[in-house]
Design a protein around this motif. Structure first.
Motif, mmCIF file in Angstrom:
data_model
loop_
_atom_site.group_PDB
_atom_site.id
_atom_site.type_symbol
_atom_site.label_atom_id
_atom_site.label_comp_id
_atom_site.label_asym_id
_atom_site.label_seq_id
_atom_site.Cartn_x
_atom_site.Cartn_y
_atom_site.Cartn_z
ATOM 1 N N CYS A 277 0.834 -1.206 0.000
ATOM 2 C CA CYS A 277 0.000 0.000 0.000
ATOM 3 C C CYS A 277 0.866 1.253 0.000
ATOM 4 C CB CYS A 277 -0.928 -0.002 1.221
ATOM 5 S SG CYS A 277 -2.281 -1.203 1.123
ATOM 6 N N VAL A 282 -1.428 3.877 -1.682
ATOM 7 C CA VAL A 282 -2.804 3.636 -1.244
ATOM 8 C C VAL A 282 -2.981 4.211 0.148
ATOM 9 C CG1 VAL A 282 -4.531 1.882 -0.693
ATOM 10 C CG2 VAL A 282 -2.961 1.525 -2.622
ATOM 11 N N LEU A 295 -7.314 -5.485 3.234
ATOM 12 C CA LEU A 295 -6.181 -4.989 2.451
ATOM 13 C C LEU A 295 -5.972 -5.700 1.123
ATOM 14 C CD1 LEU A 295 -3.546 -4.423 5.288
ATOM 15 C CD2 LEU A 295 -5.064 -2.757 4.218
ATOM 16 N N LYS A 298 -7.170 -4.050 -2.087
ATOM 17 C CA LYS A 298 -6.417 -2.869 -2.511
ATOM 18 C C LYS A 298 -5.065 -3.263 -3.106
ATOM 19 C CE LYS A 298 -8.703 -0.211 1.115
ATOM 20 N NZ LYS A 298 -9.602 0.479 0.182
ATOM 21 N N THR A 299 -4.357 -4.161 -2.423
ATOM 22 C CA THR A 299 -3.053 -4.576 -2.942
ATOM 23 C C THR A 299 -3.216 -5.434 -4.200
ATOM 24 O OG1 THR A 299 -3.043 -6.467 -1.400
ATOM 25 C CG2 THR A 299 -1.926 -4.448 -0.695
#
Length: 403
Positions: A277, A282, A295, A298-299
């Motif tokens: 991130c 992010v 998470l 997002k990753t």
């Protein structure tokens, strides 16, 4: 305890190794199977293109994981950690000390079995362990095995010897497989996870353009990043996303690629997730910084964009597939719902969700969001603000779970 020892260079491990390992577990009734990559095999030189030991260890771990028997199968770095040539007699002696009283069985292919009497200290080997040899073709039958079995039994009285022919076993040498990989072929002889690992690390002369992969290669790379037990879910989400895209007018290709990659970082630890991130800029709120389950979407989206070159539509679909958000695009809704109700999912209410998904996509999305909210409340866990915003936005726009 009965322990199988499956040694070799695993350069690379292929489907023949997988079949032999599974058969050994079943036929010998093994309590444990140790897969042990050799550091310096005494009977042959490793090719110059041989990957470094950590790569061979990682590929062997993917072979072990594919057996889906984590309590039984493990990979040991015993020989990689030991200096000098990887003599089997030394390995068996070490294992005998580690597992006193265990019954050891050494697994090997036809070629190794036929030359066993020429190995370093064969008497010690046959005193320490039984030998189970596998033929990988119809030609490796009794006509080949019997003479050597009789010779070994006579030369080493008391030796425990078992030979098995597996018709249809993948018949390819590692040398030939490496040649094929360098030419851009050979994937059919490998586990997808191993093939993906090879592509992502440029092993054996492969030069894949990760930002322009075809679908089989993209799947392989995705599968190389997760545990085997997750693959069924990923494949189910992929196929469900494509069906929903065709139903609701989204791009099926984008849906497929989003489904393939949506969980690619699922098994990274929290430190790795947070580092990714930070690398990709992010921004995380307080809940996301402490809740690892929030998470991977997002990753995973960042890996899809920056490693695999996926477009913004795929990036955003993966980014929001865990929490959802207000005012989602059709593709974002599709991946969220597909992930929730793909064919391998089983929970109270999933059949209703599946019905709604093809009747009213917004209603299915709302049902998924509200199911998540209720589950989090039942577990006394905080609900992410974007999930609540998704619920409010849908309700404000007249969406209900009635379809």
């Amino acid at each position: 305890m009965k322990i199988g020892i499956f040694g070799g260079t695993f350069n690379p491990p292929h489907l023949g190794h997988l079949a032999a390992a599974q058969t050994a577990i079943d036929v010998l009734g093994l309590d444990k199977l140790l897969i042990i990559p050799a550091a310096v095999p005494p009977h042959k030189e490793l090719p110059e293109s041989t990957p470094a030991p950590p790569h061979r260890l990682a590929m062997a771990e993917k072979l072990a994981d594919a057996l889906l028997l984590p309590e039984t199968v493990e990979v040991s770095p015993l020989e990689l950690d030991r200096s000098g040539k990887s003599y089997t007699s030394d390995t068996l002696a070490q294992l005998k000390q580690q597992y006193p009283g265990a019954e050891l069985w050494l697994l090997m292919g036809t070629d190794m079995f036929l030359t066993l009497h020429l190995w370093h200290d064969p008497e010690a080997i046959l005193n320490l362990a039984g030998v189970c040899a596998f033929g990988r073709s119809e030609q490796d039958g009794e006509a080949v095995f019997a003479p050597q079995r009789e010779h070994l039994a006579k030369a080493f009285p008391g030796a425990k010897l078992t030979t098995i022919t597996l018709p249809g076993l993948v018949d390819i040498s590692s040398t030939r497989l490496r040649e094929l990989l360098a030419k851009g072929t050979g994937a059919e002889y490998l586990l997808p996870s191993v093939y993906g690992y090879i592509l992502m690390n440029g092993l054996y002369g492969t030069h894949a353009d990760l930002k322009h992969l075809d679908i089989p290669e993209l799947r392989a790379c995705s599968y190389s990043m997760v545990l085997e037990k997750r693959v069924r879910h990923i494949r189910g989400t992929e196929e469900e996303a494509v069906r929903l895209a065709e139903r609701w007018g989204a791009d099926p290709e984008y849906a497929r690629r989003a489904g393939i990659l949506h969980d690619c970082t699922k098994y990274l630890g929290q430190e790795e997730q947070l580092a990714l991130c930070k690398t990709y800029g992010v921004e995380l709120d307080e809940l996301e910084q402490s809740a690892i389950k929030l998470l991977h979407s997002k990753t995973g989206a960042c890996i899809a964009r920056h490693v695999f070159g996926e477009p913004d539509e795929v990036f955003h679909a993966i980014y929001w597939h865990t929490t959802a958000k207000a005012d989602m695009t059709t593709l974002e809704k599709i991946l969220y719902v597909a992930d929730y109700m793909e064919p391998n999912r089983s929970f109270d209410g999933v059949e209703r969700l599946r019905e709604l998904a093809y009747q009213n996509l917004d209603s299915a999305l709302l049902l998924g969001v509200e199911t998540t909210i209720q589950e989090m409340k039942d577990r006394s866990l905080p609900v992410h603000q974007n999930t609540l915003r998704a619920q409010n936005w849908l309700r404000e726009h007249g969406v209900t779970t009635e379809g």
